[in-house]
Design a protein around this motif. Structure first.
Motif, PDB file in Angstrom:
ATOM      1  N   UNK A   1       0.318  15.857  21.282  1.00 59.05           N
ATOM      2  CA  UNK A   1      -0.576  15.685  22.428  1.00 59.05           C
ATOM      3  C   UNK A   1      -0.723  16.961  23.242  1.00 59.05           C
ATOM      4  N   UNK A   2       0.251  17.878  23.146  1.00 60.22           N
ATOM      5  CA  UNK A   2       0.236  19.087  23.981  1.00 60.22           C
ATOM      6  C   UNK A   2      -0.955  19.986  23.670  1.00 60.22           C
ATOM      7  N   UNK A   3      -1.299  20.134  22.403  1.00 66.22           N
ATOM      8  CA  UNK A   3      -2.411  21.025  22.051  1.00 66.22           C
ATOM      9  C   UNK A   3      -3.691  20.634  22.782  1.00 66.22           C
TER      10      UNK A   3
ATOM     11  N   UNK B   1      -4.923  30.172  17.637  1.00 67.78           N
ATOM     12  CA  UNK B   1      -5.310  31.408  18.302  1.00 67.78           C
ATOM     13  C   UNK B   1      -5.404  31.274  19.809  1.00 67.78           C
ATOM     14  N   UNK B   2      -5.763  30.111  20.315  1.00 65.33           N
ATOM     15  CA  UNK B   2      -5.991  29.949  21.750  1.00 65.33           C
ATOM     16  C   UNK B   2      -4.709  29.705  22.538  1.00 65.33           C
ATOM     17  N   UNK B   3      -3.608  29.457  21.853  1.00 66.25           N
ATOM     18  CA  UNK B   3      -2.360  29.142  22.534  1.00 66.25           C
ATOM     19  C   UNK B   3      -1.354  30.279  22.396  1.00 66.25           C
ATOM     20  N   UNK B   4      -0.664  30.561  23.482  1.00 69.22           N
ATOM     21  CA  UNK B   4       0.435  31.532  23.484  1.00 69.22           C
ATOM     22  C   UNK B   4       1.737  30.757  23.331  1.00 69.22           C
TER      23      UNK B   4
ATOM     24  N   UNK C   1       7.736  27.449  24.673  1.00 65.53           N
ATOM     25  CA  UNK C   1       6.814  27.193  25.779  1.00 65.53           C
ATOM     26  C   UNK C   1       5.412  27.593  25.336  1.00 65.53           C
ATOM     27  N   UNK C   2       4.488  26.658  25.424  1.00 66.06           N
ATOM     28  CA  UNK C   2       3.096  26.894  25.062  1.00 66.06           C
ATOM     29  C   UNK C   2       2.225  26.936  26.307  1.00 66.06           C
ATOM     30  N   UNK C   3       1.254  27.838  26.317  1.00 70.20           N
ATOM     31  CA  UNK C   3       0.213  27.795  27.344  1.00 70.20           C
ATOM     32  C   UNK C   3      -1.079  28.355  26.770  1.00 70.20           C
ATOM     33  N   UNK C   4      -2.199  28.013  27.382  1.00 71.26           N
ATOM     34  CA  UNK C   4      -3.505  28.450  26.890  1.00 71.26           C
ATOM     35  C   UNK C   4      -3.817  29.840  27.399  1.00 71.26           C
TER      36      UNK C   4
ATOM     37  N   UNK D   1       6.629  40.627  23.263  1.00 70.14           N
ATOM     38  CA  UNK D   1       5.426  41.072  22.550  1.00 70.14           C
ATOM     39  C   UNK D   1       4.402  39.972  22.412  1.00 70.14           C
ATOM     40  N   UNK D   2       4.728  38.766  22.831  1.00 74.48           N
ATOM     41  CA  UNK D   2       3.794  37.644  22.700  1.00 74.48           C
ATOM     42  C   UNK D   2       2.702  37.768  23.750  1.00 74.48           C
TER      43      UNK D   2
END
Length: 321
Positions: free
Chosen positions: A133-135, A156-159, A274-277, A320-321
């Protein structure tokens, strides 16, 4: 003419952009929620300030003049810049929305430690179904950050930032043959059955435990139902279910007849990211990311174990992310 008289009216510029997209004054007015007369007045005022006609009215709708076409790129920049400024100010006022699997799992400790360093940041905790659900939630902007296991590339859109490597513990009843040990070599689980009723099919944590069990030769039993932590612990304590695996940081209810024992040689680690857009510009998001990077400790393959899909992300330098 005084300079103040030549200042552009943003509402008029927004009307100009809307007409170029809708072609008709009436349709653009309806989209902006104003009358056709009002939008005509805005364009007339804008043309007066600029000193050139912007549109030629045709049967097929309003067409840009050469001056109007030259102004369009700049007009869009003005409108977009204004919208971004407004959104930035709104985001500063609203809470940082952080998605976690459960309020008892390891990422809560990371978020709490972050809040202690920047207590003026308002944080809203949201619980959901992990990566599945996070994506979508991150893409919609309904959450600003999510903590979960990724097990590869998130898109590609998520860090994706490596956040925490959580050691695994064995949970057994007090009468279990392994209960008296200070640590258990994971090879001793070979041939045994480990009960994991919360391993939902298709979830990233179920995949993790399937990879773990395949690597070390034990079987995962997911039979349930999953009635929650209290029921889960009581079943282990009673001996009805012999063993289970829990994260070192997960806060399960204390029970006098259960024992938690670290697994070693190697230590199985659960990888939290940890994911973010990339397009999310909440001002507190960068602070949270810096906090996570500063606390992360890299994977040590000599003494620790990760599934193959997770190793690259947790071996790389998170800066480097």
């Amino acid at each position: 003419m005084h300079r103040g008289e030549a200042d552009l009216d943003l509402a008029a510029v927004r009307a100009f952009v809307a007409i170029t997209e809708d072609r008709y004054f009436s349709e653009a007015a309806a989209r902006l929620g104003i009358s056709q007369q009002a939008i005509s007045k805005r364009i007339a005022k804008l043309e007066s300030v600029l000193g050139v006609p912007l549109f030629a009215r045709r049967h097929g709708g309003a067409e840009l003049t050469s001056d109007g076409a030259a102004f369009l790129t700049h007009a869009r920049v003005l409108v977009n810049t204004a919208d971004q400024a407004v959104e930035l100010l709104r985001s500063r006022r609203r809470a940082l929305r952080v998605d976690v699997l459960d309020t008892r799992v390891a990422p809560i400790d990371l978020i709490r430690a972050f809040h202690e360093t920047v207590p003026d940041v308002n944080i809203e905790i949201i619980t959901s179904d992990g990566l599945r659900s996070a994506r979508d939630a991150l893409a919609r902007g309904s959450v600003d950050a999510a903590f979960c296991r990724v097990g590869g590339t998130p898109g590609e859109e998520l860090v994706c930032l490596p956040a925490h490597l959580e050691p695994a513990h064995l949970l057994v009843g007090r009468d279990h043959p392994l209960a008296g040990l200070r640590q258990v070599e994971i090879a001793r689980l070979a041939g045994r059955t480990v009960w994991m009723p919360g391993n939902v099919t298709g979830s990233e944590w179920a995949e993790y435990h399937d990879l773990l069990s395949s690597e070390f030769g034990f079987r995962i039993d997911t039979t349930g139902p999953n009635f929650g932590y209290e029921h889960f612990v009581s079943k282990i304590a009673s001996g009805e279910r012999a063993t289970s695996i829990v994260g070192e940081n997960v806060r399960i209810p204390w029970h006098p007849d259960t024992v938690r024992i670290p697994l070693v040689d190697p230590v199985p680690l659960y990888p939290w990211s940890m994911l973010h857009h990339r397009r999310n510009h909440h001002p507190a998001l960068a602070l949270l990311a810096q906090h996570i990077i500063g606390r992360h400790r890299p994977f040590d393959p000599r003494h620790q174990w990760l599934p193959a899909p997770d190793r690259a992300a947790f071996t790389a330098d998170p800066k480097r992310h």
